[in-house]
Enzyme design. Sequence first.
Site, mmCIF file in Angstrom:
data_model
loop_
_atom_site.group_PDB
_atom_site.id
_atom_site.type_symbol
_atom_site.label_atom_id
_atom_site.label_comp_id
_atom_site.label_asym_id
_atom_site.label_seq_id
_atom_site.Cartn_x
_atom_site.Cartn_y
_atom_site.Cartn_z
ATOM 1 N N GLU A 40 66.906 152.306 39.115
ATOM 2 C CA GLU A 40 67.626 151.447 38.177
ATOM 3 C C GLU A 40 68.674 152.207 37.384
ATOM 4 O OE1 GLU A 40 63.935 148.604 36.808
ATOM 5 O OE2 GLU A 40 64.695 150.129 35.460
ATOM 6 N N ARG B 196 77.568 155.078 19.897
ATOM 7 C CA ARG B 196 76.668 156.161 20.329
ATOM 8 C C ARG B 196 76.787 157.449 19.498
ATOM 9 N NH1 ARG B 196 77.044 158.251 24.871
ATOM 10 N NH2 ARG B 196 74.848 158.626 25.235
ATOM 11 N N CYS C 278 83.563 151.394 7.456
ATOM 12 C CA CYS C 278 83.150 151.895 6.139
ATOM 13 C C CYS C 278 81.778 152.546 6.223
ATOM 14 C CB CYS C 278 83.161 150.758 5.135
ATOM 15 S SG CYS C 278 84.813 150.166 4.866
ATOM 16 N N TYR D 120 77.293 151.825 27.756
ATOM 17 C CA TYR D 120 76.777 151.592 26.406
ATOM 18 C C TYR D 120 77.857 151.636 25.330
ATOM 19 C CZ TYR D 120 72.556 152.426 29.094
ATOM 20 O OH TYR D 120 71.591 152.357 30.063
HETATM 21 C C1 LIG Z 1 63.904 150.298 32.083
HETATM 22 C C2 LIG Z 1 65.222 150.954 32.155
HETATM 23 N N1 LIG Z 1 65.786 151.113 33.360
HETATM 24 C C3 LIG Z 1 67.005 151.678 33.490
HETATM 25 C C4 LIG Z 1 67.709 152.115 32.392
HETATM 26 C C5 LIG Z 1 69.080 152.723 32.614
HETATM 27 O O1 LIG Z 1 69.165 153.983 32.104
HETATM 28 P P1 LIG Z 1 70.481 154.861 32.402
HETATM 29 O O2 LIG Z 1 71.637 154.072 31.934
HETATM 30 O O3 LIG Z 1 70.277 156.091 31.626
HETATM 31 O O4 LIG Z 1 70.499 155.090 33.870
HETATM 32 C C6 LIG Z 1 67.158 151.995 31.119
HETATM 33 C C7 LIG Z 1 67.884 152.458 29.933
HETATM 34 O O5 LIG Z 1 67.539 152.305 28.817
HETATM 35 C C8 LIG Z 1 65.875 151.385 31.000
HETATM 36 O O6 LIG Z 1 65.296 151.230 29.808
#
Ligand SMILES: Cc1ncc(COP(=O)(O)O)c(C=O)c1O
Length: 428
Positions: free
Chosen positions: A284, A324, A355, A384
Amino acid sequence: MLKIENNVLYIENKSTMDLVQEYGTPLYVYSEKKIIEKINEIKKAFTLKYPNTHAAYACKAFCTPYICQLLEREGFWLDVVSGGELYTALRSKFPRERIEFNGNNKSKEELVMALENNIGRIVVDNVAELYALNKLCKELEQKTEILFRITPGVMSDTHDFITTGKKDSKFGIPLDNDIILPAIQYAIQSEYLKFLGFHFHVGSQLQNIDAHLSALEVVLNLIQVTRERFNYEINDFNMGGGFGIRYTDEDFPLGLSQFVDPIMERLINFCNKNSLRIPHVSMEPGRFLVGEAGVQLYRVGNIKIIPGVRKYVSVDGGMTDNIRPGLYGAKYDAIVANKVSENRTELVSVCGKCCESTDILIKELKCPVIEAGDVLAVLSTGAYGYSMANNYNKLPIPAVVVVNDYDSKLIVKRQSYEQMSINEIVEF
Ligand SMILES: Cc1ncc(COP(=O)(O)O)c(C=O)c1O
């Protein structure tokens, strides 16, 4: 993806000066070529290399119809974590069977939305959700496929705020025997839930594989225990995301194969040795796909010099479009887009216009002599940034543009004051 022509920064073959003239600032810009390069890296290192695998894009990193449609065409799955992300996926006509739903507090309405739309699978994050989901499926007379997100109890080498796999975490089912074993048994026995297997996500922006490998050992043990105790073979394993990217010179990200190969090798060896079926494996990634493809363009405004202390360079955005740095000290590099070939002789702090004293985008940036009116390009801002954008100080959310070779297209319009205020009632 970036090049220089006549002292000006180009994204692919598009001049950043033309982009700011056409779309204004602040502006999120993506290079389509770079996103596709990353997609191909994932295919080469994972989905095409290993059979019975899939990659789901964690759309929290950047969630718009454009990216959903692109990844749909490329055969990816989508990982969503809220009704809003699911809505964006459905609205983009993303195939429902390729959507998976993560998150530690999915509401009843969100689960109903997922079930009614027959999405691919739900990643159950805790025991309360397991029971609630089973009840809901019974009420709706519907079945669904599930994985368990487990808390593997490993520390990852990243900022504490983006580590997720340690035992004391809000995410995942703890591994205590009296919690995990009854949960597995319940899921296996449920009439409505098809228990596929296990999922972990150990943290973000990881630049070594230690946490993934430690968490994998935990999953391998669970796979074995599940067979021994319940005579049940696990079909699925999801290794999460978290693969690091390059933000500054301080980052040394691994190639994706350096994550994937050791994981696959260990998994396959373990399964073969123990006569277990090799499960379907998924990942993911979020940041890995879009992070380096993004550049944020700002117009430089007021400059403040505190003699002997610092030169502050203010830009026309800030923690509203990239929270971030303020949130967890994330570091970025930047280029003065209209002075790219000039010597970097100054050390400045780039601050936003909000601010808040923490609204510092880059604490120390080496750059050419920078003046009001210059355009600053902050690099690797594709993940992000837009997805965490907010309206603090009533700043509108910037537009998003995608560049492809000599062309650019608007994929998110700049928010107007009117749109920003639409839900606020004036007359009572
Ligand atoms: C469950 C899960 N999968 C995947 C990701 C993706 O993480 P990254 O963008 O670091 O690959 C996150 C990020 O918070 C997550 O919480």
